[in-house]
Each structure stands twice: as C-alpha cells, then as structure tokens.
Write a protein that holds these residues in place. Structure first.
Motif, PDB file in Angstrom:
ATOM      1  N   PRO A 155       1.079  -1.096   0.402  1.00 47.42           N
ATOM      2  CA  PRO A 155       0.214   0.113  -0.263  1.00 47.42           C
ATOM      3  C   PRO A 155       1.377   1.670  -0.319  1.00 47.42           C
ATOM      4  O   PRO A 155       1.883   1.348   0.140  1.00 47.42           O
ATOM      5  CB  PRO A 155      -0.654   0.050   1.174  1.00 47.42           C
ATOM      6  CG  PRO A 155      -0.018  -1.219   2.148  1.00 47.42           C
ATOM      7  CD  PRO A 155       0.328  -1.777   0.802  1.00 47.42           C
ATOM      8  N   THR A 156       0.468   2.456  -0.487  1.00 46.11           N
ATOM      9  CA  THR A 156       0.499   4.120  -0.617  1.00 46.11           C
ATOM     10  C   THR A 156       1.120   4.055   0.797  1.00 46.11           C
ATOM     11  O   THR A 156       0.098   3.789   1.306  1.00 46.11           O
ATOM     12  CB  THR A 156       0.377   4.463  -2.263  1.00 46.11           C
ATOM     13  OG1 THR A 156      -0.840   4.695  -1.156  1.00 46.11           O
ATOM     14  CG2 THR A 156       0.541   3.480  -3.171  1.00 46.11           C
ATOM     15  N   ALA A 162      -5.135   7.440   4.796  1.00 47.47           N
ATOM     16  CA  ALA A 162      -6.719   6.652   4.615  1.00 47.47           C
ATOM     17  C   ALA A 162      -7.276   6.065   6.035  1.00 47.47           C
ATOM     18  O   ALA A 162      -8.224   6.373   5.978  1.00 47.47           O
ATOM     19  CB  ALA A 162      -6.348   6.936   3.641  1.00 47.47           C
ATOM     20  N   ALA A 163      -6.264   5.214   5.488  1.00 46.96           N
ATOM     21  CA  ALA A 163      -7.362   3.275   6.677  1.00 46.96           C
ATOM     22  C   ALA A 163      -7.130   4.528   8.052  1.00 46.96           C
ATOM     23  O   ALA A 163      -7.443   3.534   8.344  1.00 46.96           O
ATOM     24  CB  ALA A 163      -6.304   2.466   6.255  1.00 46.96           C
TER      25      ALA A 163
END
Length: 184
Positions: A155-156, A162-163
């Motif tokens: 994941p970036t 965001a998560a």
C-alpha cells in the motif's frame, strides 16, 4: 435325445436370462451422480461422504466434484508423489490413530493399524491410493497458493493514512491475553 437338447437349451436360456437380470439389477444400484473427466462419482459415494462428514447430499456432491477437479489439475500441474511421501502421510495418520486410542505410536503395530482400517471397510491398498491422491491435490493447491502469494501488494503512504483516519480503532493496542496450545 431331441427332448433332452430342448430341455438343456431352455435351461441355458433361463440361466442366461437370470444372469442378465442380476447384472441389470447390479447396474441399477450403481447410479452415477456426476462425471468429471474420466472419473465417475456414484450416488452411493456421495451418500457415504454426506454421512461421514455430516453434510447434505448436494454439499457432498459438490465436495466430491471439487476433489475430482483438483485431482485432474494436480495430475497435469505437479509431479506425482513418490512412495516415501505417501508413507510419511500414512505414518501421520497412524500417529493420529495412536492418539485417538490413547497409545504411543510405537506401540501401534502394523496389524493393529490395518485392523482399524478394515473395520471401516478400507484396505491398505485403497488407503494408500487415497493418501496419494490427497497428497497430490495438496501439493497442487500449495503450488497454486505459492504462485499467488509471490504477487505482493504494497500500500502507498496515502492508502495507509486514509485507512488510519477511517479506522483508528483498528490500530489501538488494548489489554489482552495470548493463548497458545502446545502439542506433542
């Protein structure tokens, strides 16, 4: 003499007819539930599977079809397990049996293990074939899973941020206990 031939011919015809009827009855008992490639799945096998694993007939049929499909794929994609690998699987089952009867595995004789198989109407030959088939399928599934597992996803930083903002409760470490089971 002519009457004797007629009686013999009639007897042969009756015996042949009786044998044909018996064969026809035997054929009717072996009803096919499904066919996967060259493998035939009988309704009796589905019923046995359903009873053994306590599932519905439809679920048992699906499981047997899945097994047949995996076996067909395994025969194409991975090498056949050798006898030593099959023997390891059989010894693992022997150890499981020893545990079930509360004995040490070294105290279980080959004859005792064979008798346990025979009480379930399974010969050693059938058991070896079954274990080889299961090992072949297992090797196939492992190879497919491994090929998928090497496709990594990273994941970036933006996705992580965001998560984290969307679910901050997932990242909190609370009080807890660790439970583990040690098996010998």
């Amino acid at each position: 003499m002519h009457k004797f031939r007629k009686i013999i011919s009639l007897a042969v015809i009756l015996i042949t007819s009786a044998m044909f009827c018996l064969n026809a009855q035997m054929t009717l008992k072996a009803k096919v539930a499904a066919k996967v490639n060259n493998e035939i799945i009988l309704q009796s096998d589905v019923n046995k599977h359903a009873k053994l694993y306590k599932v519905s007939y439809d679920e048992a049929l699906r499981e047997l079809i899945d097994d047949a499909l995996l076996y067909a794929g395994a025969k194409i994609a991975v090498p056949e397990p050798n006898d030593d690998e099959v023997l390891v699987m059989i010894n693992e089952d022997k150890a499981y049996y020893a545990n079930q009867v509360h004995k040490d595995v070294k105290d279980i004789s080959e004859q005792e293990f064979l008798n346990a198989l025979l009480t379930n109407n399974v010969s050693m030959k059938t058991f070896k074939e079954y274990k080889k088939r299961q090992l072949w399928i297992s090797n196939y599934v492992a190879s497919v899973l491994y090929s998928e597992a090497v496709k990594y996803y990273f994941p970036t930083d933006a996705e992580i941020a965001a998560a984290t903002e969307a679910h901050p409760d997932l990242l909190l470490e609370g009080a807890g206990a660790a439970i583990s089971m040690i098996m010998f």
